[in-house]
Design an enzyme around this catalytic site. Structure first.
Site: not given
Ligand code: NCD
Length: 303
Positions: A103, A82, A131, A52-53
């Site tokens: 991320r 590397k 997040h 999703r993100t």
């Molecule tokens: C979350 C994450 O990656 O922190 N998911 C997300 O971004 N929708 C929550 C999770 O992984 O549990």
């Protein structure tokens, strides 16, 4: 006055005026999307898995007329293999893109990246840290579904210790009035003291319990989060608790009239598919609101 954000590393950076402005922008972009980012390039750099993100940020950028360059599995396909340090990768990608959505598997990336960042950076999850764009879309979901954010009781159930979504949402809720948060988890996975100190300083009432059955009926919002398996030190601990808080139809039916059930997803070990058709279940809508909020965020930071 709304404050223009240069970078987004943590949820505390948002003030109420900026949140209101972003919500209005998200709602207007839903009705009337505009190609305000034509000619801009967004890089998504993901060192941990995501559906999703990453895809909602990319879809948001494309819907605003911008372009996207992407590494979906930066840890194994980029020069990280590397041994290239994150700082160098950011320096390089900053020459190719107008914004970086990152991320990463460790927390506190702001400390490392602020000194070298030359284009806006959005933290899309840093380890067990924060997040913030998830928290903003969670708040927007509450605003759209309940029509208010003040005067609510939120049950956060699952893994408050490791969940970056829980951390960022709790920080954001601290900006609103008459908020009660009930953290539901086994003692080993309970919320850390530094966050509780923040909530104390912001007038948020909170409780901690392990008993979901007792807590769920009080909530206006139930925020479920999977146990963050990748952050566990022992497999045994994960196995012990992995299905402790299953939300099935009888459990969801304990929620009060008009309350909503949210989850940043994936729902692993958490919500049975029979719950999906109940009026409380808003987790798929939440993902759709995420697209709108990320459009608003990108337009706010770049247009
Ligand atoms: C979350 C994450 O990656 O922190 N998911 C997300 O971004 N929708 C929550 C999770 O992984 O549990």
């Amino acid at each position: 006055m709304e404050k223009k954000l240069m970078h987004l590393f943590e949820a505390q950076q948002f003030d109420l005026n900026t949140i209101d402005a972003l919500f209005s922008l998200a709602t207007s972009l839903e009705e009337n999307p505009q190609p305000v980012l034509r000619g801009k390039i967004m890089a998504t750099l993901f060192y941990e898995p995501s559906t999703r993100t990453r895809l909602s940020f990319e879809s948001a950028m494309l819907r605003l007329g911008g372009d996207v360059i992407s590494t979906e599995n930066a840890l194994s396909v980029s020069s990280a293999v590397k041994g290239e340090p994150l700082e160098d990768t950011i320096r390089i990608v900053s020459m190719y893109a107008d914004v970086i959505v990152l991320r990463y598997f460790e927390s506190n990336i702001a400390e490392r990246l602020l000194p070298i960042a030359s284009v806006p950076i959005i933290n899309a999850g840093d380890g067990a840290g924060q997040h913030p764009s998830q928290a903003l879309l969670d708040l927007y979901t509450i605003h759209r579904e309940l029509g208010r954010i003040d005067d609510i009781t939120v049950v956060m159930v699952g893994d408050p210790k490791h969940s970056r979504s829980v951390h960022s949402l709790a920080y954001l809720l601290g900006k609103y009035k008459n908020i009660i948060i009930n953290f539901v988890a086994p003692e080993e996975l309970q919320i850390a003291d530094d966050l509780l100190t923040y909530l104390d300083g912001h007038g948020v009432q909170y409780t901690k319990t392990h008993d979901l059955t007792a807590a769920i009926g009080e909530a206006d919002v139930v925020y479920r989060n999977r146990l963050q398996k990748e952050r566990f030190e022992s497999e045994t601990l994960y196995e012990k608790y992995k299905e402790m808080y299953l939300i099935d139809v009888p459990m969801a039916s304990r929620m009060k009239q008009g309350a909503i059930l949210m989850d940043p997803l994936p729902r692993i070990g958490g919500i049975t598919t029979e719950v999906d058709v109940l009026p409380q279940a808003v987790y798929f809508k939440q993902a759709r609101y995420g697209l709108l909020i990320r459009m608003a965020l990108l337009a706010h930071m770049l247009a």
